[in-house]
Design a protein around this motif. Structure first.
Motif, PDB file in Angstrom:
ATOM      1  N   GLY A 158       0.795  -1.221   0.000  1.00  0.00           N
ATOM      2  CA  GLY A 158       0.000   0.000   0.000  1.00  0.00           C
ATOM      3  C   GLY A 158       0.826   1.269   0.000  1.00  0.00           C
ATOM      4  O   GLY A 158       0.363   2.323   0.428  1.00  0.00           O
ATOM      5  N   ILE A 159       2.065   1.191  -0.475  1.00  0.00           N
ATOM      6  CA  ILE A 159       2.902   2.394  -0.499  1.00  0.00           C
ATOM      7  C   ILE A 159       2.284   3.402  -1.469  1.00  0.00           C
ATOM      8  O   ILE A 159       2.028   3.091  -2.626  1.00  0.00           O
ATOM      9  CB  ILE A 159       4.345   2.066  -0.922  1.00  0.00           C
ATOM     10  CG1 ILE A 159       4.969   1.108   0.096  1.00  0.00           C
ATOM     11  CG2 ILE A 159       5.177   3.340  -1.052  1.00  0.00           C
ATOM     12  CD1 ILE A 159       6.348   0.604  -0.302  1.00  0.00           C
ATOM     13  N   ASP A 160       2.043   4.602  -0.951  1.00  0.00           N
ATOM     14  CA  ASP A 160       1.369   5.626  -1.732  1.00  0.00           C
ATOM     15  C   ASP A 160       2.384   6.705  -2.108  1.00  0.00           C
ATOM     16  O   ASP A 160       2.829   7.470  -1.260  1.00  0.00           O
ATOM     17  CB  ASP A 160       0.235   6.222  -0.895  1.00  0.00           C
ATOM     18  CG  ASP A 160      -0.574   7.248  -1.663  1.00  0.00           C
ATOM     19  OD1 ASP A 160      -0.299   7.431  -2.867  1.00  0.00           O
ATOM     20  OD2 ASP A 160      -1.471   7.872  -1.066  1.00  0.00           O
ATOM     21  N   THR A 161       2.742   6.752  -3.389  1.00  0.00           N
ATOM     22  CA  THR A 161       3.728   7.746  -3.830  1.00  0.00           C
ATOM     23  C   THR A 161       3.257   9.157  -3.529  1.00  0.00           C
ATOM     24  O   THR A 161       4.077  10.052  -3.299  1.00  0.00           O
ATOM     25  CB  THR A 161       4.010   7.603  -5.334  1.00  0.00           C
ATOM     26  OG1 THR A 161       4.269   6.230  -5.620  1.00  0.00           O
ATOM     27  CG2 THR A 161       5.220   8.417  -5.745  1.00  0.00           C
ATOM     28  N   THR A 217     -15.430  -1.022   8.666  1.00  0.00           N
ATOM     29  CA  THR A 217     -15.458  -1.557  10.031  1.00  0.00           C
ATOM     30  C   THR A 217     -14.113  -2.201  10.379  1.00  0.00           C
ATOM     31  O   THR A 217     -13.331  -2.540   9.486  1.00  0.00           O
ATOM     32  CB  THR A 217     -16.520  -2.650  10.169  1.00  0.00           C
ATOM     33  OG1 THR A 217     -16.208  -3.695   9.235  1.00  0.00           O
ATOM     34  CG2 THR A 217     -17.906  -2.106   9.867  1.00  0.00           C
ATOM     35  N   THR A 218     -13.871  -2.395  11.681  1.00  0.00           N
ATOM     36  CA  THR A 218     -12.636  -3.050  12.115  1.00  0.00           C
ATOM     37  C   THR A 218     -12.556  -4.467  11.555  1.00  0.00           C
ATOM     38  O   THR A 218     -11.502  -4.906  11.095  1.00  0.00           O
ATOM     39  CB  THR A 218     -12.563  -3.089  13.652  1.00  0.00           C
ATOM     40  OG1 THR A 218     -12.752  -1.755  14.136  1.00  0.00           O
ATOM     41  CG2 THR A 218     -11.228  -3.616  14.129  1.00  0.00           C
ATOM     42  N   GLY A 219     -13.684  -5.164  11.590  1.00  0.00           N
ATOM     43  CA  GLY A 219     -13.708  -6.520  11.032  1.00  0.00           C
ATOM     44  C   GLY A 219     -13.311  -6.519   9.568  1.00  0.00           C
ATOM     45  O   GLY A 219     -12.563  -7.381   9.105  1.00  0.00           O
ATOM     46  N   GLY A 220     -13.803  -5.533   8.854  1.00  0.00           N
ATOM     47  CA  GLY A 220     -13.477  -5.408   7.435  1.00  0.00           C
ATOM     48  C   GLY A 220     -11.992  -5.174   7.223  1.00  0.00           C
ATOM     49  O   GLY A 220     -11.385  -5.721   6.298  1.00  0.00           O
ATOM     50  N   ARG A 256      -9.310  -7.363   5.194  1.00  0.00           N
ATOM     51  CA  ARG A 256      -8.474  -6.782   4.146  1.00  0.00           C
ATOM     52  C   ARG A 256      -7.000  -7.086   4.396  1.00  0.00           C
ATOM     53  O   ARG A 256      -6.275  -7.510   3.487  1.00  0.00           O
ATOM     54  CB  ARG A 256      -8.688  -5.266   4.083  1.00  0.00           C
ATOM     55  CG  ARG A 256      -7.880  -4.584   2.994  1.00  0.00           C
ATOM     56  CD  ARG A 256      -7.968  -3.059   3.045  1.00  0.00           C
ATOM     57  NE  ARG A 256      -7.713  -2.480   1.726  1.00  0.00           N
ATOM     58  CZ  ARG A 256      -7.728  -1.183   1.468  1.00  0.00           C
ATOM     59  NH1 ARG A 256      -8.009  -0.319   2.409  1.00  0.00           N
ATOM     60  NH2 ARG A 256      -7.468  -0.732   0.251  1.00  0.00           N
ATOM     61  N   MET A 257      -6.553  -6.892   5.644  1.00  0.00           N
ATOM     62  CA  MET A 257      -5.154  -7.146   5.972  1.00  0.00           C
ATOM     63  C   MET A 257      -4.827  -8.629   5.787  1.00  0.00           C
ATOM     64  O   MET A 257      -3.753  -8.989   5.297  1.00  0.00           O
ATOM     65  CB  MET A 257      -4.852  -6.740   7.429  1.00  0.00           C
ATOM     66  CG  MET A 257      -4.808  -5.255   7.704  1.00  0.00           C
ATOM     67  SD  MET A 257      -3.667  -4.331   6.672  1.00  0.00           S
ATOM     68  CE  MET A 257      -2.113  -5.084   7.102  1.00  0.00           C
ATOM     69  N   THR A 258      -5.775  -9.492   6.174  1.00  0.00           N
ATOM     70  CA  THR A 258      -5.538 -10.928   6.015  1.00  0.00           C
ATOM     71  C   THR A 258      -5.379 -11.281   4.535  1.00  0.00           C
ATOM     72  O   THR A 258      -4.471 -12.033   4.160  1.00  0.00           O
ATOM     73  CB  THR A 258      -6.720 -11.721   6.618  1.00  0.00           C
ATOM     74  OG1 THR A 258      -6.927 -11.263   7.948  1.00  0.00           O
ATOM     75  CG2 THR A 258      -6.438 -13.211   6.627  1.00  0.00           C
ATOM     76  N   ARG A 259      -6.245 -10.725   3.708  1.00  0.00           N
ATOM     77  CA  ARG A 259      -6.126 -10.995   2.268  1.00  0.00           C
ATOM     78  C   ARG A 259      -4.794 -10.493   1.725  1.00  0.00           C
ATOM     79  O   ARG A 259      -4.162 -11.129   0.887  1.00  0.00           O
ATOM     80  CB  ARG A 259      -7.286 -10.334   1.501  1.00  0.00           C
ATOM     81  CG  ARG A 259      -8.650 -10.969   1.764  1.00  0.00           C
ATOM     82  CD  ARG A 259      -9.654 -10.581   0.676  1.00  0.00           C
ATOM     83  NE  ARG A 259      -9.731  -9.143   0.455  1.00  0.00           N
ATOM     84  CZ  ARG A 259     -10.564  -8.315   1.110  1.00  0.00           C
ATOM     85  NH1 ARG A 259     -11.390  -8.797   2.006  1.00  0.00           N
ATOM     86  NH2 ARG A 259     -10.564  -7.023   0.853  1.00  0.00           N
ATOM     87  N   ARG A 268      -3.672   0.700   4.155  1.00  0.00           N
ATOM     88  CA  ARG A 268      -4.324  -0.599   4.216  1.00  0.00           C
ATOM     89  C   ARG A 268      -5.005  -0.862   5.558  1.00  0.00           C
ATOM     90  O   ARG A 268      -5.978  -1.574   5.617  1.00  0.00           O
ATOM     91  CB  ARG A 268      -3.291  -1.720   3.979  1.00  0.00           C
ATOM     92  CG  ARG A 268      -2.715  -1.747   2.571  1.00  0.00           C
ATOM     93  CD  ARG A 268      -3.762  -2.146   1.552  1.00  0.00           C
ATOM     94  NE  ARG A 268      -3.200  -2.203   0.203  1.00  0.00           N
ATOM     95  CZ  ARG A 268      -3.157  -1.172  -0.634  1.00  0.00           C
ATOM     96  NH1 ARG A 268      -3.648  -0.004  -0.278  1.00  0.00           N
ATOM     97  NH2 ARG A 268      -2.631  -1.308  -1.838  1.00  0.00           N
ATOM     98  N   ASN A 269      -4.441  -0.312   6.655  1.00  0.00           N
ATOM     99  CA  ASN A 269      -4.981  -0.699   7.961  1.00  0.00           C
ATOM    100  C   ASN A 269      -5.953   0.305   8.548  1.00  0.00           C
ATOM    101  O   ASN A 269      -6.440   0.118   9.659  1.00  0.00           O
ATOM    102  CB  ASN A 269      -3.849  -1.025   8.946  1.00  0.00           C
ATOM    103  CG  ASN A 269      -3.094   0.209   9.408  1.00  0.00           C
ATOM    104  OD1 ASN A 269      -3.522   1.337   9.193  1.00  0.00           O
ATOM    105  ND2 ASN A 269      -1.953   0.011  10.047  1.00  0.00           N
TER     106      ASN A 269
END
Lengths: 509, 242
Positions: free
Chosen positions: A156-159, B44-47, B51-54, B218-219
């Motif tokens: 997810g590095i965002d330039t 949501t936190t669950g979401g 996402r992080m798991t994927r 991502r998080n």
């Protein structure tokens, strides 16, 4: 600028070969003393720029987790290398997102990591020299902060975050860009990016009321500074006079008229755009956003609605609550935010995008359309980068894609999509966003538009598309300029609310 | 040689653990003043956990961007995971049941891991764009991993070492009791390279492993309108003059 020609379309969109140095140069015009000092930056490049720049970099590394993590996490996997529109259009390897990041990362490694201090050559670390600084100025102004690379990066590095950090460092040592800094100065001094003073705005709005009266026979109002109005509309200042932007402004006014919404513009906050983001400066970002808070408090409005503008909507949606308290859910003890949030009506999303507003009203059956009024158009939709990848509309992720399309389908009969992989989250930037919409960067803008122009041409050939709708003031201005260079009619581009305006039924004439 | 490796392993483990914890604490301490998830993003936190798991397990973004890199990267990382699991048998007594079960998979994973690494190196050498962005350390890192894989595979398939003694050595190390290590060239090479990997980890791009968990794009949850997000340094502007 007549010598700038459009690059040839790729017959099959293969990844272009590298042309090192293709976009080497001095970059855009440098801001002069007056422009810089108005924003509190040093007037010109300071003598101890080297130490100041490294110190600033250290400061940013401690203030932004994004910058800190992105400097470390890249593994040079190459996934992003073919994703940037500026790389595709210019073939300059330094416009590959990872290479653009490495202009900064190489210096980070030299001054902030052990291996870079011990074995610079081995890890690609280098000293911050004047050449490196000039390279930063040039190539960090060949990024539109569109976030397409961040979508594809496994970390997810965002330039965009790195471009912002670079511009922030450059400004802090007196090496800012003329275009962005001059415009920020105008916002502070006059109230909007275009430098339109209040009285000129009122004149323009009165003229618009007359035009709409001539066309429809109805008194559609364009109110300014009305205390106690329900809705405060914050829209890019280009909407007040540039073509085709103004057609969308008429569209918003007609929607408010048809739904009986009391609304107002503000002369103090006559600009949605926030160039503070372009230069990565939190204080400027905040200062510009505070104008909207002040206007909302002064006018006592219940809702804040934002017009068609890409980076502006990202700032409004993602940052306003943080910067100025325009939003919901502030803590009880958060006096600064509560002061405004107590006034706002939280049955509505704060802030609301004009497309959310219109789509809600369409779903409630509050608007009637004659779709045939748009039958002359075969329409496609260009997703604006910062709406697509930096914001949302509606309650579900991806609403920013569905809602504008739903509106188009509600007001027009002919809608087609451009090639997959170039729309929705994967949309290409228009080539003019993030502080490069200036004539001294026209070559870059023309080349950066290549991937969008290629697929537009495809949809013209295949479906006869003759109208590309979009919801961003920069996209509209950029395409108006660039379309003719690619052999299209400049009038092909327009706003979603321009289509709304064409089809809306305002009751018995 | 037994004592030398004991010192090296204690030092490397210390460098790895302290270095990594230091890095992670820096990441955790550094604020994120603005909401910057790459959208569309979970609300949501669950979401976000999904996402992080994927991202971490399936390399979702990489899959969308480049199937070659994804395939080779997946091959390497999945194989590496199996190989590491297989190696747990050198540190546990009795060996856990599921580690016993994983033994044959781990053995062949050594081969697929090597194939993945060679594929990634080939891309780095042959694809113009990736050659352009590669630094000497990028190549060396691959050489290091390939060296570990090759020396390990040689011991599995060509010239066996005394694995019972190796296990005794590492169990001993874990109890600060230095046993005899078989004096075997391949084993020496293998262990030296692993020591190098441990030491290099917290100072290099291998930080992508902890880094990905801290990536704000991502998080973060996509909820800026519903909740006010304010970092400490940004909040100071408000107390100054309201």
């Amino acid at each position: 600028m007549a010598d700038i020609v459009a690059p040839a379309y790729r017959t099959i969109p293969i990844i272009p070969a590298l042309i090192p140095g293709a976009m080497e140069g001095k970059g855009p015009f440098v801001a002069n003393e007056k422009i810089n000092e108005a924003l509190g930056f040093p007037g010109q490049l300071v003598e101890d720029w080297h130490d100041k720049a490294i110190a600033k970099m250290g400061e940013l590394l401690s203030k932004y987790r994004s910058f800190r993590v992105f400097m470390d996490a890249c593994v040079h996997c190459g996934a992003c290398t073919d994703k940037c529109h500026y790389f595709i259009g210019t073939q300059d390897p330094k416009n590959m997102p990872v290479a653009r990041q490495d202009l900064m990362r190489s210096v980070y490694r030299r001054y902030f990591t052990l291996p870079g201090k011990l074995f610079p050559k081995l890890v690609g670390a280098r000293d911050l020299t004047r050449e490196v600084l000039d390279e930063w100025f040039n190539y960090y102004h060949q990024c539109s902060e569109c976030r397409r690379c961040s979508l594809f990066c496994p970390y997810g590095i965002d330039t965009a975050e790195i471009t912002m950090a670079a511009r922030e460092i450059l400004d802090s040592i007196g090496y800012g860009q003329k275009y962005s800094n001059e415009i920020i100065g105008k916002v502070h001094k006059i109230g909007n990016n275009l430098g339109l003073p209040g009285p000129a705005l009122v004149d323009t709005l009165e003229g618009l009321e007359e035009d709409v009266k001539d066309a429809t026979g109805l008194d559609v109002r364009f109110p300014m500074d009305v205390k106690g109005a329900e809705v405060l509309l914050i829209t890019p200042s280009a909407d007040f006079f540039a073509e085709p932007h103004i057609e969308s402004l008429i569209g918003y006014a007609k929607v408010f008229h048809a739904t009986g919404t009391s609304w107002t513009l503000s002369s103090m906050a006559s600009e949605a755009g926030n160039f503070g983001m372009f230069i990565g400066n939190y204080e400027q970002l905040r200062k510009i956003a505070l104008r909207i808070r002040e206007a909302a408090l002064e006018l006592g409005v219940k809702r804040i609605v934002v017009g068609e503008c890409g980076h502006a909507w990202r700032v409004a949606y993602s940052f306003w609550n943080t910067l100025s308290g325009v939003g919901s859910g502030a803590d009880e003890v958060d006096k600064f935010a509560q002061m405004l949030q107590k006034q706002l009506d939280h049955r509505y999303r704060q802030p609301t995008h004009i497309c959310e507003f219109t789509w809600d009203k369409i779903q409630q059956g509050a608007l009637k359309f004659d779709k045939s009024a748009n039958d002359k158009h075969i329409i496609t939709f260009h997703d604006s980068c910062n709406v697509a990848r930096g914001s949302r509309m509606g309650d579900l992720p991806g609403g920013q894609f569905e809602i504008p399309r739903n509106i188009i389908k509600a007001v027009a009969n002919n809608f087609v999509e451009m090639a997959p992989g170039t729309t929705h989250a994967q949309t290409f930037c228009c080539g003019g966003g993030g502080g490069v919409l200036t004539d001294d960067l026209l070559e870059l803008r023309v080349k950066g538009a290549l991937p969008r122009m290629e697929v537009l041409q495809q949809s013209v050939d295949e479906y006869g598309v003759n109208f590309m709708a979009t919801i961003c003031a920069i996209c509209k201005a950029q395409f108006t300029k660039v379309l003719p260079i690619y052999g299209f009619d400049r009038k092909m581009v327009g706003g979603v609310h321009q289509l709304v305006s064409n089809a809306i039924q305002l009751g018995p004439k | 040689m037994s004592t030398l490796f004991a010192i090296l392993f204690y030092f490397a483990t210390l460098a790895f653990v302290v270095g990594l914890f230091y890095r992670i604490s820096v990441y955790a301490r550094t604020p994120s003043p603005l909401k910057i998830p790459t959208t569309p993003a979970p609300t949501t936190t669950g979401g976000v956990v999904l996402r992080m798991t994927r991202e971490v397990v399936f390399f979702e973004s990489l899959f969308k961007s480049n199937l070659w890199i994804w395939g080779l990267g997946m091959l390497f990382h999945a194989s590496l995971a199996l190989v590491v699991l297989r190696h747990l048998r050198y540190f546990t007594d009795p060996v856990w049941g599921w580690v016993v079960f994983a033994q044959p998979f781990g053995m062949y994973a050594g081969i697929t891991m090597l194939l993945g690494l060679l594929g990634l190196w080939a891309r780095r050498l042959l694809v113009e764009r990736i050659r352009y962005i590669s630094t000497p350390s990028d190549h060396l890192m691959l050489v290091l991993l390939i060296g570990i894989a090759v020396s390990g595979l040689m011991m599995t398939f060509v010239a066996h070492t005394d694995v019972i003694a190796v296990k005794g050595y590492f169990l001993g190390l874990m109890h600060f009791n230095v046993q005899m290590l078989p004096s075997d060239l391949l084993l020496g090479v293998h262990l030296s390279l692993v020591v190098a990997l441990l030491v290099v980890f917290p100072f290099s791009k291998l930080l992508h492993a902890p880094g990905v968990f801290f990536s704000p794009t991502r998080n973060q949850k996509d909820d800026p309108r519903e909740h006010r997000h304010l970092s400490a340094w940004a909040a100071k502007f408000e107390s100054e003059k309201n």
